[in-house]
Design an enzyme around this catalytic site. Structure first.
Site, PDB file in Angstrom:
ATOM      1  N   ASP A  85       0.944  -1.127   0.017  1.00 63.43           N
ATOM      2  CA  ASP A  85       0.185  -0.025  -0.288  1.00 63.43           C
ATOM      3  C   ASP A  85       1.141   1.460  -0.203  1.00 63.43           C
ATOM      4  O   ASP A  85       1.670   1.521   1.475  1.00 63.43           O
ATOM      5  CB  ASP A  85      -1.014  -0.259   1.342  1.00 63.43           C
ATOM      6  N   ASP A  96      -3.822   7.895  -3.063  1.00 65.19           N
ATOM      7  CA  ASP A  96      -3.576   6.170  -2.190  1.00 65.19           C
ATOM      8  C   ASP A  96      -3.658   4.827  -3.356  1.00 65.19           C
ATOM      9  O   ASP A  96      -5.013   4.770  -3.916  1.00 65.19           O
ATOM     10  CB  ASP A  96      -4.547   6.920  -0.967  1.00 65.19           C
ATOM     11  N   HIS A 156     -11.240   6.054   1.533  1.00 63.33           N
ATOM     12  CA  HIS A 156     -11.982   7.497   2.264  1.00 63.33           C
ATOM     13  C   HIS A 156     -11.531   8.528   1.773  1.00 63.33           C
ATOM     14  O   HIS A 156     -10.824   8.407   0.457  1.00 63.33           O
ATOM     15  CB  HIS A 156     -10.367   7.414   3.389  1.00 63.33           C
ATOM     16  N   HIS A 164      -7.035  10.717   5.041  1.00 63.09           N
ATOM     17  CA  HIS A 164      -8.483  11.311   5.307  1.00 63.09           C
ATOM     18  C   HIS A 164      -8.709  11.905   6.215  1.00 63.09           C
ATOM     19  O   HIS A 164      -8.602  12.834   7.082  1.00 63.09           O
ATOM     20  CB  HIS A 164      -7.710   9.521   6.982  1.00 63.09           C
ATOM     21  N   GLU A 189     -10.588   1.386  -1.096  1.00 65.87           N
ATOM     22  CA  GLU A 189      -9.545  -0.315  -0.806  1.00 65.87           C
ATOM     23  C   GLU A 189     -10.821  -0.959   0.070  1.00 65.87           C
ATOM     24  O   GLU A 189     -10.732  -0.816   1.509  1.00 65.87           O
ATOM     25  CB  GLU A 189      -8.795   0.453   0.562  1.00 65.87           C
ATOM     26  N   GLU A 283      -7.022  -1.433  -4.042  1.00 64.14           N
ATOM     27  CA  GLU A 283      -7.418   0.348  -3.928  1.00 64.14           C
ATOM     28  C   GLU A 283      -6.515   1.302  -4.867  1.00 64.14           C
ATOM     29  O   GLU A 283      -6.137   0.773  -5.408  1.00 64.14           O
ATOM     30  CB  GLU A 283      -6.323   0.287  -2.260  1.00 64.14           C
TER      31      GLU A 283
END
Ligand SMILES: [Co+2]
Length: 298
Positions: A85, A96, A156, A164, A189, A283
């Site tokens: 990640d 992300d 998020h 976040h 994700e 993700e």
């Protein structure tokens, strides 16, 4: 989001996606977690972006938040399920993205469960959809493959320098009335597991972020460390490796955990599946840009 900002997100997305694909190829039994993560972070830096948080490489029942420490000797075990990640940012515009590499055929289905769930969520993603509806799609897809979604992890909203940013995109059906909004950046994700579908905090902490720079009653050295953290990472997460030039390891670890106890830093413990279940995760970062769904980390 104006065109200039959008371009920064797109560029960061391209860089993160290339770094993810490159580093995922280094995930082999016997490889060092530290080496894979350093390669991923170097790949991001070499293209003109910065890592938005320390590379996470979480194995088997570790769902998230394991980032290698200074001189970390941890090895990727044979037959394991590995989540990589990573994030990148340009001028605070963050993306992300994550991928799972299964080193055993036994977990191919588990890997596909989170991958399918991500694709299903992307197919439904648009401005106006309720986040709970996306959770429903994710849950249904993961359960149809015989696994459980992890209910207390999720996607998020992302804002400038904030990974976040409030809105949570659940991995299970929820009545949450929050809707996806146009021109906002979101990470989706899905996490799938052979376990109960829940994570708990482990004892180990490898990632921190600055919570407040309203510092009182701390030593001069701690204050200096806070200044460096603020300059280098702003409010984005970091790890001890990125401060190794400032203090020796023992001092650095001591000060980071002290500052977390004081509430000046947020500590992110490694997240473990409660029943020790194996976990997969995929993700992407997305935007509904004038009605077009842009998967910026594709
Ligand atoms: Co994320």
């Amino acid at each position: 989001m104006d065109d200039d900002e959008f371009e920064k997100v797109i560029k960061a997305g391209k860089i993160a996606s290339e770094a993810r694909n490159y580093a995922a190829g280094l995930i082999k039994p016997g490889a060092k977690v530290l080496d894979v993560c350093e390669e991923a972070e170097r790949a991001i830096l070499s293209k003109g972006a910065k890592p938005a948080f320390p590379c996470n490489l979480s194995i088997n029942d570790e769902a998230a938040h394991y980032s290698p420490l200074i001189n970390d000797e941890k090895i990727i075990p044979e037959g394991s399920v590995v989540k990589l990640d990573i994030g990148a940012h340009i001028d605070g515009y963050v993306v992300d993205t994550a991928v799972t590499v299964s080193l055993s055929n036994k977990y191919d289905e588990l890997r596909l469960a989170s991958l399918d769930a991500l694709e299903a969520a992307i197919a439904n993603f648009r401005a106006g959809i309720r986040v709970g509806e996306l959770g429903h799609v994710i849950e249904r897809t993961i359960k149809s493959r015989g696994f459980k979604p992890i209910w207390n992890l999720g996607g998020h909203l992302i804002r400038r320098y904030v990974l976040h940013a409030g809105v949570f995109i659940p991995n299970v059906s929820q009545r949450d009335p929050n809707q996806i909004r146009p021109d906002e950046t979101y990470a989706i994700e899905p996490f799938a597991t052979t376990g109960r579908g829940e994570v708990k905090e482990g004892k180990q902490v490898t990632i921190y972020s600055l919570r407040t720079n309203n510092v009182k009653k701390i030593g001069k050295e701690e204050e200096e460390l806070i200044t460096v953290i603020q300059e280098r990472f702003s409010t984005l997460p970091f790890n001890e490796r990125w401060l190794a030039d400032k203090l020796n390891v023992t001092e650095l670890r001591g000060k980071l955990s002290y500052l977390a106890k004081k509430g000046i830093l947020t500590a992110y413990p490694v997240l473990l599946e409660v029943n020790g279940g194996t976990v997969s995760q995929h993700e992407h970062t997305l935007i509904d840009r004038k009605g077009e769904i842009v998967v910026v980390t594709k």
